[in-house]
Design an enzyme around this catalytic site. Structure first.
Site, PDB file in Angstrom:
ATOM      1  N   SER A 137     -20.733   9.413   8.721  1.00  0.00           N
ATOM      2  CA  SER A 137     -20.456  10.358   9.804  1.00  0.00           C
ATOM      3  C   SER A 137     -20.451  11.782   9.265  1.00  0.00           C
ATOM      4  O   SER A 137     -20.004  12.032   8.140  1.00  0.00           O
ATOM      5  CB  SER A 137     -19.081  10.046  10.388  1.00  0.00           C
ATOM      6  OG  SER A 137     -18.650  11.094  11.232  1.00  0.00           O
TER       7      SER A 137
ATOM      8  N   LYS B 250     -14.852   7.034   5.136  1.00  0.00           N
ATOM      9  CA  LYS B 250     -16.321   7.116   5.119  1.00  0.00           C
ATOM     10  C   LYS B 250     -16.798   7.765   3.816  1.00  0.00           C
ATOM     11  O   LYS B 250     -17.753   7.323   3.196  1.00  0.00           O
ATOM     12  CB  LYS B 250     -16.839   7.901   6.331  1.00  0.00           C
ATOM     13  CG  LYS B 250     -16.754   7.139   7.637  1.00  0.00           C
ATOM     14  CD  LYS B 250     -17.740   5.953   7.661  1.00  0.00           C
ATOM     15  CE  LYS B 250     -17.625   5.143   8.923  1.00  0.00           C
ATOM     16  NZ  LYS B 250     -18.430   3.916   8.900  1.00  0.00           N
TER      17      LYS B 250
ATOM     18  N   TYR C 172      -9.958   8.563   8.807  1.00  0.00           N
ATOM     19  CA  TYR C 172     -11.271   7.987   9.109  1.00  0.00           C
ATOM     20  C   TYR C 172     -12.366   8.635   8.229  1.00  0.00           C
ATOM     21  O   TYR C 172     -13.166   7.941   7.593  1.00  0.00           O
ATOM     22  CB  TYR C 172     -11.580   8.188  10.599  1.00  0.00           C
ATOM     23  CG  TYR C 172     -13.013   7.970  10.960  1.00  0.00           C
ATOM     24  CD1 TYR C 172     -13.578   6.703  10.895  1.00  0.00           C
ATOM     25  CD2 TYR C 172     -13.817   9.033  11.378  1.00  0.00           C
ATOM     26  CE1 TYR C 172     -14.913   6.502  11.224  1.00  0.00           C
ATOM     27  CE2 TYR C 172     -15.135   8.838  11.714  1.00  0.00           C
ATOM     28  CZ  TYR C 172     -15.690   7.574  11.631  1.00  0.00           C
ATOM     29  OH  TYR C 172     -16.996   7.387  11.946  1.00  0.00           O
TER      30      TYR C 172
HETATM   31  N1  UFG Z   1     -13.771  17.604  23.973  1.00  0.00           N
HETATM   32  C1  UFG Z   1     -13.048  18.193  24.999  1.00  0.00           C
HETATM   33  N2  UFG Z   1     -12.307  17.383  25.803  1.00  0.00           N
HETATM   34  C2  UFG Z   1     -12.244  16.028  25.651  1.00  0.00           C
HETATM   35  C3  UFG Z   1     -12.989  15.433  24.604  1.00  0.00           C
HETATM   36  C4  UFG Z   1     -13.738  16.255  23.772  1.00  0.00           C
HETATM   37  O1  UFG Z   1     -13.073  19.414  25.166  1.00  0.00           O
HETATM   38  O2  UFG Z   1     -11.525  15.373  26.417  1.00  0.00           O
HETATM   39  C5  UFG Z   1     -14.583  18.458  23.087  1.00  0.00           C
HETATM   40  C6  UFG Z   1     -14.093  18.423  21.644  1.00  0.00           C
HETATM   41  O3  UFG Z   1     -13.065  19.380  21.435  1.00  0.00           O
HETATM   42  C7  UFG Z   1     -15.376  18.752  20.897  1.00  0.00           C
HETATM   43  C8  UFG Z   1     -16.459  18.122  21.770  1.00  0.00           C
HETATM   44  O4  UFG Z   1     -15.887  17.951  23.050  1.00  0.00           O
HETATM   45  O5  UFG Z   1     -15.603  20.145  20.872  1.00  0.00           O
HETATM   46  C9  UFG Z   1     -16.900  16.758  21.258  1.00  0.00           C
HETATM   47  O6  UFG Z   1     -15.770  15.918  21.098  1.00  0.00           O
HETATM   48  P1  UFG Z   1     -15.910  14.376  20.789  1.00  0.00           P
HETATM   49  O7  UFG Z   1     -14.541  13.786  20.744  1.00  0.00           O
HETATM   50  O8  UFG Z   1     -16.900  13.750  21.713  1.00  0.00           O
HETATM   51  O9  UFG Z   1     -16.605  14.357  19.365  1.00  0.00           O
HETATM   52  P2  UFG Z   1     -16.060  14.935  17.964  1.00  0.00           P
HETATM   53  O10 UFG Z   1     -17.048  15.922  17.508  1.00  0.00           O
HETATM   54  O11 UFG Z   1     -14.666  15.366  18.005  1.00  0.00           O
HETATM   55  O12 UFG Z   1     -16.018  13.580  17.119  1.00  0.00           O
HETATM   56  C10 UFG Z   1     -17.163  12.884  16.830  1.00  0.00           C
HETATM   57  C11 UFG Z   1     -16.891  11.383  16.668  1.00  0.00           C
HETATM   58  C12 UFG Z   1     -16.039  11.105  15.478  1.00  0.00           C
HETATM   59  C13 UFG Z   1     -16.556  11.816  14.286  1.00  0.00           C
HETATM   60  C14 UFG Z   1     -16.726  13.269  14.576  1.00  0.00           C
HETATM   61  C15 UFG Z   1     -17.259  14.051  13.449  1.00  0.00           C
HETATM   62  O13 UFG Z   1     -16.263  10.875  17.806  1.00  0.00           O
HETATM   63  O14 UFG Z   1     -16.038   9.733  15.230  1.00  0.00           O
HETATM   64  O15 UFG Z   1     -17.630  13.422  15.663  1.00  0.00           O
HETATM   65  O16 UFG Z   1     -18.601  13.826  13.240  1.00  0.00           O
HETATM   66  F1  UFG Z   1     -15.716  11.664  13.255  1.00  0.00           F
END
Ligand code: UFG
Length: 336
Positions: free
Chosen positions: A126, A154, A150
């Site tokens: 990841s 990885k 997590y």
């Molecule tokens: N976001 C919101 N509201 C929500 C959910 C997400 O504003 O309810 C925003 C987050 O702050 C972020 C973007 O949407 O800016 C994407 O969020 P995600 O949770 O979809 O994805 P992340 O980038 O946080 O996490 C993903 C994977 C993880 C991994 C991470 C880093 O889910 O498993 O990328 O690569 F670790």
């Protein structure tokens, strides 16, 4: 490639798309999954989409007896190792489980592969291993500073696989660092089916648009980005799956370990994703701005040029396609 490809976690969101892509590319996939975060109902869909029967082993990836039997019973030529625990928040509460499954599971698998003389392995890693990167787009050489349990599991599994390859150059290992996979198969037969309330942006948008969840809380409006919301590199799960097929092809020709980013190479803000999703579903997404989520970073997106060059692979499906395919899956029920 002669022989079958074992996909651990092959019934899960990413694994299932890999299984179909492998079958469509002429490989013989085998699924190993413990169904702790997936559904048995995916199997007939994989067989229908892949156009062939797909052997299934119901087992935990740490179960060395089951692994040994699997390699004994099937002519396995390579492995795609997707099985693992992947919730950032849950990892903080259950570090033992995350280390055991993600690191212990990878060690168990490598041990049995070694016994069986199977050297080809594609590993699901990841972009979270980078933490907050200093340089954008993020190259594979960027420092690894994971911010979560997590992410550290990885990174450690990656280190272990590179150590194996240094000690024994017969190994052929591709470590793939996924950015933000999203979307679903265009058939709407397989997709992401979170059992709990979705935490990730696109599955959450699906539930909100379908009236199954109230409104989106946008985590932060004051990030140092063009519109103040977080920026990520969303790539279509079909592109991601094809990247694994390309990586297996690369390993047929090349020994050693290679570590590659899989992403579009472009960032989209939360508001851009919301707008793209509204266009795809024809509905308005209710949203409010909320506080930043602990552990989030402002923005990151991949430098995917090494994967482009070495694998001849490129993520080609855009954000509109990601949203359209995710919404089609949601309209087909969005679960198994
Ligand atoms: N976001 C919101 N509201 C929500 C959910 C997400 O504003 O309810 C925003 C987050 O702050 C972020 C973007 O949407 O800016 C994407 O969020 P995600 O949770 O979809 O994805 P992340 O980038 O946080 O996490 C993903 C994977 C993880 C991994 C991470 C880093 O889910 O498993 O990328 O690569 F670790």
């Amino acid at each position: 490639m002669d022989g079958a490809i074992l996909v651990t976690g092959g019934a899960g969101y990413i694994g299932s798309h890999i299984v179909v892509a492998l079958a469509q590319a002429g490989h013989t996939p085998i699924v190993l999954d413990d169904f702790s975060n997936s559904a048995l109902d995916v199997m007939p869909r994989l067989e229908a989409l892949g156009g062939r029967p797909i052997p299934l082993i119901v087992a935990d990836v740490r179960d060395m007896v089951a692994l040994r039997r699997t390699f004994h019973d099937h002519p396995i030529a390579g492995v795609v190792h997707c099985a693992g625990l992947k919730s950032v928040g849950e990892g903080e509460e259950r570090p033992l489980a995350y280390w055991d499954v993600n690191v212990g599971g990878t060690i168990a698998l490598a041990e049995i592969m070694g016994e069986a003389g199977v050297a080809r392995l594609v590993f699901s890693s990841s972009a979270t291993v980078y933490g907050q990167p200093d340089v954008l787009p993020v190259p594979e050489t960027a420092p690894l500073r994971p911010q979560s349990v997590y992410g550290r599991t990885k990174r450690t599994a990656e280190d272990f696989l590179r150590d194996l390859t240094r000690a024994n150059p017969n190994w052929r290992i591709a470590i793939l660092r996924y950015f933000n996979p999203a979307g679903a198969h265009p058939s709407a037969r397989i997709g992401e089916a979170p059992t709990a309330r979705p935490q990730n942006l696109v599955p959450l948008l699906c539930r909100i648009a379908a009236g199954e969840a109230p409104q989106l809380a946008i985590y932060g409006s004051d990030w140092p980005t063009s519109d103040g919301t977080g920026v990520r590199d969303y790539l279509h799960v079909q592109d991601l799956a094809e990247g694994h097929v390309a990586a297996l092809g690369f390993l047929s020709e090349n020994a050693g370990a290679v570590t590659l980013n899989l992403g579009m190479g472009r960032g989209s803000s939360v508001l851009e994703v919301v707008h793209a999703f509204e266009r795809a579903c024809g509905r308005r997404i209710a949203r409010v701005f909320a506080a930043r989520r602990p552990g989030d970073v402002a923005r990151y997106y991949a430098d995917p040029s090494a994967a482009n060059r070495l694998l001849g692979w490129r993520a080609s499906r855009d954000l509109a396609t990601i949203c359209a395919d995710a919404w089609r899956w949601q309209q087909a029920g969005g679960r198994y």
